[in-house]
Design a protein around this motif. Structure first.
Motif, PDB file in Angstrom:
ATOM      1  N   THR A   1       2.444   2.588   2.378  1.00 10.75           N
ATOM      2  CA  THR A   1       2.878   3.053   1.060  1.00 10.75           C
ATOM      3  C   THR A   1       1.755   3.235   0.038  1.00 10.75           C
TER       4      THR A   1
ATOM      5  N   GLU B   1       3.939  -7.460   6.231  1.00  7.48           N
ATOM      6  CA  GLU B   1       3.898  -6.924   4.867  1.00  7.48           C
ATOM      7  C   GLU B   1       2.681  -6.023   4.675  1.00  7.48           C
TER       8      GLU B   1
ATOM      9  N   ARG C   1       3.322  -2.557   5.931  1.00 10.13           N
ATOM     10  CA  ARG C   1       4.147  -1.824   4.952  1.00 10.13           C
ATOM     11  C   ARG C   1       3.288  -1.384   3.762  1.00 10.13           C
TER      12      ARG C   1
END
Length: 156
Positions: free
Chosen positions: A45, A38, A41
Motif C-alpha cells: 500500500t 503487516e 501489507r
C-alpha cells in the motif's frame, strides 16, 4: 534534505524509520514497527518505492585473510577466490571486504583483509519480497555493520 527509508528485520518484527538527511545530520521523522504479515501489507500500500534494508542474515561467513601485495583493482578478485577456496559449500554469494593493514611475516609483505559473505539465496529472497510489490532495495546491510560503524564513531 533527502528522504531515506530504512527497514530493519529483527526476528519476527520489522522496524521502519523515515529520516531526512540534512547538513546538520539525520532527522528522524517517523518510526513504525510491524509484524511480518503487516509489513507485506505495508509494502503493498505504500507509495514509497526505495528502501535501505538491514538484515540479520542466517548464513554469514566472515574472516580475516592475508593476501599477497596486489594492485587495488585485483583485490576484489583475490578476496573472492580466497572465499571460494575456504568455503567451497558457498557456491553463489555476495560479499564485501575491508583492508585492515599491511603486514610483514617471515620477511614477506602481505595485506590483512576482512571479508563478510552471505549466501546469494538469502539476498534474492529479501529483494524478491520488495520486488513483488514493485519496490526497490537501494542498499542492504548486515545488521552487525551499522552497529560496528556506530561503535567506531563512539570511540572518537
Amino acid at each position: 534534505m533527502k528522504k531515506q527509508i530504512a527497514v530493519s528485520f529483527e526476528n519476527d518484527l520489522v522496524r521502519i524509520v523515515y529520516a531526512q538527511i540534512a547538513r546538520s545530520g539525520v532527522v528522524v521523522e517517523k518510526a513504525m514497527t510491524f509484524s511480518n504479515d503487516e509489513f507485506d501489507r505495508f509494502l503493498a500500500t505504500t507509495k514509497d518505492d526505495e528502501f535501505i534494508v538491514v538484515q540479520n542474515f542466517q548464513s554469514v561467513y566472515q574472516d580475516v585473510i592475508s593476501l599477497p601485495p596486489a594492485k587495488e583493482r585485483y583485490l576484489r578478485q583475490l578476496v573472492e577466490l580466497e572465499i571460494k577456496k575456504r568455503i567451497p559449500e558457498l557456491e553463489e554469494f555476495s560479499f564485501f571486504h575491508v583492508d585492515l593493514r599491511e603486514v610483514q611475516r617471515e620477511g614477506k609483505r602481505s595485506k590483512d583483509v576482512f571479508f563478510f559473505a552471505v549466501d546469494e539465496s538469502e539476498i534474492k529472497e529479501l529483494v524478491d519480497r520488495f520486488a513483488t510489490h514493485g519496490k526497490v532495495v537501494n542498499h542492504i546491510y548486515p545488521n552487525v555493520l551499522p552497529l560496528s560503524r556506530f561503535l567506531q564513531v563512539a570511540d572518537l
